[in-house]
Design a protein around this motif. Structure first.
Motif, PDB file in Angstrom:
ATOM      1  N   LEU A 215     -11.122 -12.958   5.321  1.00  0.00           N
ATOM      2  CA  LEU A 215     -11.352 -11.516   5.358  1.00  0.00           C
ATOM      3  C   LEU A 215     -10.133 -10.776   5.919  1.00  0.00           C
ATOM      4  CD1 LEU A 215     -15.042 -11.480   6.658  1.00  0.00           C
ATOM      5  CD2 LEU A 215     -14.272 -10.838   4.379  1.00  0.00           C
ATOM      6  N   VAL A 216      -9.577 -11.312   7.005  1.00  0.00           N
ATOM      7  CA  VAL A 216      -8.412 -10.674   7.621  1.00  0.00           C
ATOM      8  C   VAL A 216      -7.210 -10.751   6.677  1.00  0.00           C
ATOM      9  CG1 VAL A 216      -6.769 -10.833   9.526  1.00  0.00           C
ATOM     10  CG2 VAL A 216      -9.215 -11.059   9.971  1.00  0.00           C
ATOM     11  N   ALA A 217      -7.006 -11.919   6.046  1.00  0.00           N
ATOM     12  CA  ALA A 217      -5.867 -12.078   5.142  1.00  0.00           C
ATOM     13  C   ALA A 217      -5.962 -11.136   3.950  1.00  0.00           C
ATOM     14  CB  ALA A 217      -5.784 -13.527   4.661  1.00  0.00           C
ATOM     15  N   ALA A 218      -7.165 -10.834   3.508  1.00  0.00           N
ATOM     16  CA  ALA A 218      -7.332  -9.944   2.356  1.00  0.00           C
ATOM     17  C   ALA A 218      -7.023  -8.493   2.711  1.00  0.00           C
ATOM     18  CB  ALA A 218      -8.760 -10.057   1.814  1.00  0.00           C
ATOM     19  N   GLN A 219      -7.292  -8.087   3.944  1.00  0.00           N
ATOM     20  CA  GLN A 219      -7.123  -6.685   4.336  1.00  0.00           C
ATOM     21  C   GLN A 219      -5.805  -6.416   5.053  1.00  0.00           C
ATOM     22  OE1 GLN A 219      -9.253  -4.404   3.338  1.00  0.00           O
ATOM     23  NE2 GLN A 219     -10.589  -5.954   2.440  1.00  0.00           N
ATOM     24  N   LEU A 220      -5.173  -7.453   5.593  1.00  0.00           N
ATOM     25  CA  LEU A 220      -3.967  -7.259   6.397  1.00  0.00           C
ATOM     26  C   LEU A 220      -2.794  -6.654   5.633  1.00  0.00           C
ATOM     27  CD1 LEU A 220      -2.658  -7.617   9.159  1.00  0.00           C
ATOM     28  CD2 LEU A 220      -2.063  -9.962   8.499  1.00  0.00           C
ATOM     29  N   PRO A 221      -2.488  -7.083   4.388  1.00  0.00           N
ATOM     30  CA  PRO A 221      -1.319  -6.508   3.699  1.00  0.00           C
ATOM     31  C   PRO A 221      -1.362  -4.992   3.570  1.00  0.00           C
ATOM     32  CG  PRO A 221      -2.049  -8.490   2.576  1.00  0.00           C
ATOM     33  CD  PRO A 221      -3.093  -8.171   3.599  1.00  0.00           C
ATOM     34  N   ALA A 222      -2.528  -4.435   3.259  1.00  0.00           N
ATOM     35  CA  ALA A 222      -2.633  -2.981   3.096  1.00  0.00           C
ATOM     36  C   ALA A 222      -2.306  -2.265   4.400  1.00  0.00           C
ATOM     37  CB  ALA A 222      -4.035  -2.602   2.619  1.00  0.00           C
ATOM     38  N   THR A 223      -2.775  -2.806   5.531  1.00  0.00           N
ATOM     39  CA  THR A 223      -2.499  -2.180   6.827  1.00  0.00           C
ATOM     40  C   THR A 223      -1.040  -2.339   7.214  1.00  0.00           C
ATOM     41  OG1 THR A 223      -4.780  -2.545   7.558  1.00  0.00           O
ATOM     42  CG2 THR A 223      -3.134  -2.173   9.266  1.00  0.00           C
ATOM     43  N   LEU A 224      -0.440  -3.495   6.925  1.00  0.00           N
ATOM     44  CA  LEU A 224       0.970  -3.705   7.243  1.00  0.00           C
ATOM     45  C   LEU A 224       1.868  -2.768   6.444  1.00  0.00           C
ATOM     46  CD1 LEU A 224       1.298  -7.592   7.576  1.00  0.00           C
ATOM     47  CD2 LEU A 224       1.248  -5.878   9.390  1.00  0.00           C
ATOM     48  N   VAL A 225       1.548  -2.567   5.171  1.00  0.00           N
ATOM     49  CA  VAL A 225       2.323  -1.628   4.350  1.00  0.00           C
ATOM     50  C   VAL A 225       2.226  -0.226   4.936  1.00  0.00           C
ATOM     51  CG1 VAL A 225       2.389  -0.483   2.099  1.00  0.00           C
ATOM     52  CG2 VAL A 225       2.197  -2.967   2.227  1.00  0.00           C
ATOM     53  N   LEU A 226       1.025   0.179   5.312  1.00  0.00           N
ATOM     54  CA  LEU A 226       0.824   1.502   5.896  1.00  0.00           C
ATOM     55  C   LEU A 226       1.602   1.651   7.206  1.00  0.00           C
ATOM     56  CD1 LEU A 226      -0.683   4.218   5.811  1.00  0.00           C
ATOM     57  CD2 LEU A 226      -2.588   3.090   6.996  1.00  0.00           C
ATOM     58  N   ALA A 227       1.520   0.643   8.080  1.00  0.00           N
ATOM     59  CA  ALA A 227       2.225   0.706   9.363  1.00  0.00           C
ATOM     60  C   ALA A 227       3.737   0.678   9.173  1.00  0.00           C
ATOM     61  CB  ALA A 227       1.776  -0.454  10.251  1.00  0.00           C
ATOM     62  N   PHE A 228       4.236  -0.144   8.245  1.00  0.00           N
ATOM     63  CA  PHE A 228       5.679  -0.250   8.029  1.00  0.00           C
ATOM     64  C   PHE A 228       6.270   1.073   7.555  1.00  0.00           C
ATOM     65  CE2 PHE A 228       9.146  -0.947   4.972  1.00  0.00           C
ATOM     66  CZ  PHE A 228      10.087  -1.527   5.816  1.00  0.00           C
ATOM     67  N   PHE A 229       5.683   1.663   6.531  1.00  0.00           N
ATOM     68  CA  PHE A 229       6.225   2.919   6.009  1.00  0.00           C
ATOM     69  C   PHE A 229       6.040   4.062   7.007  1.00  0.00           C
ATOM     70  CE2 PHE A 229       5.845   0.721   1.861  1.00  0.00           C
ATOM     71  CZ  PHE A 229       7.139   0.934   1.410  1.00  0.00           C
ATOM     72  N   SER A 230       4.972   4.019   7.789  1.00  0.00           N
ATOM     73  CA  SER A 230       4.773   5.050   8.811  1.00  0.00           C
ATOM     74  C   SER A 230       5.838   4.952   9.893  1.00  0.00           C
ATOM     75  CB  SER A 230       3.379   4.914   9.430  1.00  0.00           C
ATOM     76  OG  SER A 230       2.371   5.082   8.470  1.00  0.00           O
ATOM     77  N   LEU A 231       6.149   3.734  10.328  1.00  0.00           N
ATOM     78  CA  LEU A 231       7.192   3.562  11.344  1.00  0.00           C
ATOM     79  C   LEU A 231       8.561   3.946  10.785  1.00  0.00           C
ATOM     80  CD1 LEU A 231       7.738   2.634  14.234  1.00  0.00           C
ATOM     81  CD2 LEU A 231       8.033   0.308  13.375  1.00  0.00           C
ATOM     82  N   LEU A 232       8.809   3.594   9.532  1.00  0.00           N
ATOM     83  CA  LEU A 232      10.082   3.948   8.896  1.00  0.00           C
ATOM     84  C   LEU A 232      10.229   5.468   8.809  1.00  0.00           C
ATOM     85  CD1 LEU A 232      12.457   2.358   7.577  1.00  0.00           C
ATOM     86  CD2 LEU A 232      11.340   2.766   5.379  1.00  0.00           C
TER      87      LEU A 232
END
Length: 328
Positions: A94-111
């Motif tokens: 469950l975590v592996a399925a949802q983690l990429p979407a959150t990481l993309v959101l956090a990465f672009f937000s920090l950038l």
């Protein structure tokens, strides 16, 4: 040995962070009620007393709370996070399925936050003339307002303006859709950008008064060259050290933003698990977030060694770069 001590200290911190997070989440969830409700299908379950007793025994909920806590710690240590009570699926899946979407959101937000902070600080620092001085004051005010702006309010305003009002961007976000990412990324980035900008500006003003800045000016360098090649590099260090905190703040903010924009991700998974008292799911997701936070902090520590050679006298030479003074 210095390398071993450097790595060992950070591993020890990682273990401590994971233990503290798992402990707080475990007892906080148990204080909200019996997780057996999630196991039996949620509120309104018509399970009989015999089925309830079997489920309690099967999931170890009949054992003392301390024993359940120690069992949970052992599962974390062995990466056996078990199955979700409510979803009946492995927590890691469950975590592996949802983690990429959150990481993309956090990465672009920090950038985006870093880009806004650097551009804003350079403009404010350059606003020395009488004609552009009001612009610098305006940007300083924007920094403070952005820092204290609640993300849920900002996201709602952006939806009203750009989705409901002008109709140029979607109000919901799904996966990696570029248009759907814009509003969630801006919502998360603006408060972080305000905070980073405050730290950067203070450090940049201090660097502008440093002796090396006076020396560079005496050599005939322009103010723009001075900032881009010398003082900005010095000023970035304090803000860079806070990037780990910023990443953690972005992940926590994702809980609100993903719910507001109906976006799949770890934030919504955590919120749903907490509402259902799904102990394995919430603890598994939070442990993964804690490990990511520690990893980002280690990366920022390493980047500090690259940017500021003076730190290598206090740290092992894990990463080598030309030994050039920060202000030279």
């Amino acid at each position: 040995m210095r390398v071993v001590r450097w790595v060992g200290a950070r591993l020890a911190r990682a273990i401590l962070v994971v233990w503290l997070v798992a402990t707080i989440v475990f007892f906080a969830l148990r204080a909200t009620g019996d997780p057996l409700e999630a196991i039996l299908g949620g509120p309104g379950s018509q399970a009989g007393e015999e089925a309830t007793d079997r489920a309690r025994e099967a999931y170890g909920l009949d054992r003392p709370l301390v024993v359940q806590y120690l069992s949970q710690l052992w599962r974390i240590a062995t990466l056996q996070l078990g199955d979700s009570y409510a979803r009946r699926q492995p927590v890691l899946d469950l975590v592996a399925a949802q983690l990429p979407a959150t990481l993309v959101l956090a990465f672009f937000s920090l950038l985006l936050a870093w880009a806004l902070a650097v551009v804003g600080v350079v403009i404010v620092a350059s606003a020395r003339g009488r004609a552009v001085r009001p612009l610098g004051g305006l940007l300083r005010g924007v920094e403070v307002i952005a820092t204290v702006t609640p993300q849920f309010w900002l996201g709602a305003v952006l939806i009203l303006v750009f989705a409901a009002g002008w109709g140029v961007l979607p109000a919901t976000s799904a996966g990696l859709d570029p248009a759907g990412l814009v509003l969630p990324v801006v919502t998360l980035a603006i408060p972080i950008a305000g905070f980073l900008s405050l730290v950067l500006r203070e450090s940049l003003e201090e660097a502008d008064r440093a002796p090396f800045a006076t020396t560079v000016r005496a050599r005939g360098a322009s103010e723009i060259r001075l900032r881009l090649r010398h003082t900005l590099r010095h000023a970035v260090l304090p803000a860079l050290a806070l990037s780990g905190w910023a990443f953690g703040s972005l992940i926590s903010g994702a809980v609100v933003v993903e719910s507001l924009f109906a976006r799949p991700g770890l934030g919504r998974l955590l919120l749903d698990g907490a509402m259902q008292r799904d102990v394995p799911l919430v603890i598994g997701a939070v442990v993964v977030v804690a490990l990511l936070y520690v990893a980002v902090v280690i990366i920022t520590d390493a980047l500090e060694l690259v940017i500021d050679p003076r730190l290598r006298g206090r740290h092992p030479r894990l990463l080598r770069a030309p030994d050039v003074a920060v202000g030279s």
